[in-house]
Design a protein around this motif. Structure first.
Motif, PDB file in Angstrom:
ATOM      1  N   LEU A  33      -9.631  12.450 -11.619  1.00  0.00           N
ATOM      2  CA  LEU A  33     -10.504  12.529 -12.785  1.00  0.00           C
ATOM      3  C   LEU A  33     -11.954  12.764 -12.368  1.00  0.00           C
ATOM      4  O   LEU A  33     -12.642  13.625 -12.909  1.00  0.00           O
ATOM      5  N   LYS A  34     -12.430  12.026 -11.382  1.00  0.00           N
ATOM      6  CA  LYS A  34     -13.812  12.197 -10.912  1.00  0.00           C
ATOM      7  C   LYS A  34     -14.009  13.574 -10.282  1.00  0.00           C
ATOM      8  O   LYS A  34     -15.043  14.200 -10.475  1.00  0.00           O
ATOM      9  N   ARG A  35     -13.031  14.049  -9.538  1.00  0.00           N
ATOM     10  CA  ARG A  35     -13.135  15.389  -8.935  1.00  0.00           C
ATOM     11  C   ARG A  35     -13.201  16.457 -10.019  1.00  0.00           C
ATOM     12  O   ARG A  35     -13.977  17.397  -9.926  1.00  0.00           O
ATOM     13  N   ASP A  36     -12.368  16.303 -11.060  1.00  0.00           N
ATOM     14  CA  ASP A  36     -12.358  17.284 -12.149  1.00  0.00           C
ATOM     15  C   ASP A  36     -13.683  17.287 -12.904  1.00  0.00           C
ATOM     16  O   ASP A  36     -14.192  18.336 -13.273  1.00  0.00           O
ATOM     17  N   VAL A  37     -14.230  16.103 -13.141  1.00  0.00           N
ATOM     18  CA  VAL A  37     -15.479  15.990 -13.896  1.00  0.00           C
ATOM     19  C   VAL A  37     -16.662  16.488 -13.070  1.00  0.00           C
ATOM     20  O   VAL A  37     -17.509  17.233 -13.552  1.00  0.00           O
ATOM     21  N   ASN A  38     -16.730  16.075 -11.812  1.00  0.00           N
ATOM     22  CA  ASN A  38     -17.881  16.421 -10.966  1.00  0.00           C
ATOM     23  C   ASN A  38     -17.789  17.810 -10.364  1.00  0.00           C
ATOM     24  O   ASN A  38     -18.816  18.402 -10.071  1.00  0.00           O
ATOM     25  N   GLY A  39     -16.582  18.292 -10.137  1.00  0.00           N
ATOM     26  CA  GLY A  39     -16.443  19.571  -9.443  1.00  0.00           C
ATOM     27  C   GLY A  39     -17.151  19.490  -8.104  1.00  0.00           C
ATOM     28  O   GLY A  39     -17.174  18.455  -7.464  1.00  0.00           O
ATOM     29  N   ASP A  40     -17.750  20.551  -7.691  1.00  0.00           N
ATOM     30  CA  ASP A  40     -18.481  20.564  -6.431  1.00  0.00           C
ATOM     31  C   ASP A  40     -19.861  19.947  -6.627  1.00  0.00           C
ATOM     32  O   ASP A  40     -20.315  19.142  -5.835  1.00  0.00           O
ATOM     33  N   SER A  41     -20.547  20.313  -7.665  1.00  0.00           N
ATOM     34  CA  SER A  41     -21.882  19.826  -8.033  1.00  0.00           C
ATOM     35  C   SER A  41     -22.873  19.775  -6.867  1.00  0.00           C
ATOM     36  O   SER A  41     -23.795  18.982  -6.871  1.00  0.00           O
ATOM     37  N   GLY A  42     -22.654  20.625  -5.861  1.00  0.00           N
ATOM     38  CA  GLY A  42     -23.592  20.709  -4.741  1.00  0.00           C
ATOM     39  C   GLY A  42     -23.525  19.546  -3.771  1.00  0.00           C
ATOM     40  O   GLY A  42     -24.331  19.450  -2.853  1.00  0.00           O
TER      41      GLY A  42
END
Length: 181
Positions: A33-42
């Motif tokens: 869930l956190k990976r999906d929400v944050n994506g790469d985000s730098g």
């Protein structure tokens, strides 16, 4: 979002029916869930998963997943643009341990002393100060405990210790006993 978190804090925080849970699946779903929400985000954050076979627990899946997600968010804030967040599970001393460890900024002794207090937030302008307080309440509602170990400049380890299904049912009073009195 802030109003919802305040309402959740004021309530018992465990409002969904208790179900039998696979802890490793619960932790994995929170990370996903956190990976999906944050994506790469730098960010250059590495998630290390050390999920060992553990007994099942019984509890409010939504509340526990929310706690784990919030603890991951705290770790993301602590590590900043680059770091490691390790999530592990284990079974020791009669408790299932869910552990989130980061190599972020850590907490000073003063911050650590107040970390469980409602509305306490250290250097998080977007935070509500309810994360660790809510985690503590939810863990206690599951007959468990929250442990925090942190060293400023080194990182933080937070552990949720929750009894497995059989231990909770043995510890819970029976309705027959309560009705007989």
């Amino acid at each position: 979002m802030i109003i919802r978190r305040v309402k959740d804090f004021v309530r018992a925080n465990v409002s969904h029916p208790a179900v039998t849970l696979n802890v490793n699946e619960l932790v994995s779903s929170a990370v996903d869930l956190k990976r999906d929400v944050n994506g790469d985000s730098g960010r250059k954050v590495e998630y290390v998963m050390r999920l060992r076979p553990v007994p099942k627990i019984e509890g409010d899946e939504v509340a526990l997943r929310t706690v784990i997600v919030n603890l991951i968010e705290n770790s993301l804030d602590a590590v900043g643009k680059e770091g490691t967040i390790e999530l592990s599970t284990g079974f020791e001393e009669g408790f299932v341990r869910i552990q989130i460890r980061d190599d972020g900024c850590g907490m000073s002794p003063e911050v650590l002393e107040n970390a469980r207090g409602a509305f306490f937030s250290a250097n998080k302008p977007h935070g509500t100060g309810l994360g660790l307080s809510t985690a503590d309440r939810v863990t206690k509602a599951h007959q468990g405990r929250l442990e925090i170990d942190s060293t400023e400049g080194v990182g933080t380890t937070i552990s949720l210790l929750i009894p497995p299904v059989n231990a909770r049912s043995e510890a819970a009073p029976t309705t027959d006993t309560a009705d007989a009195q």
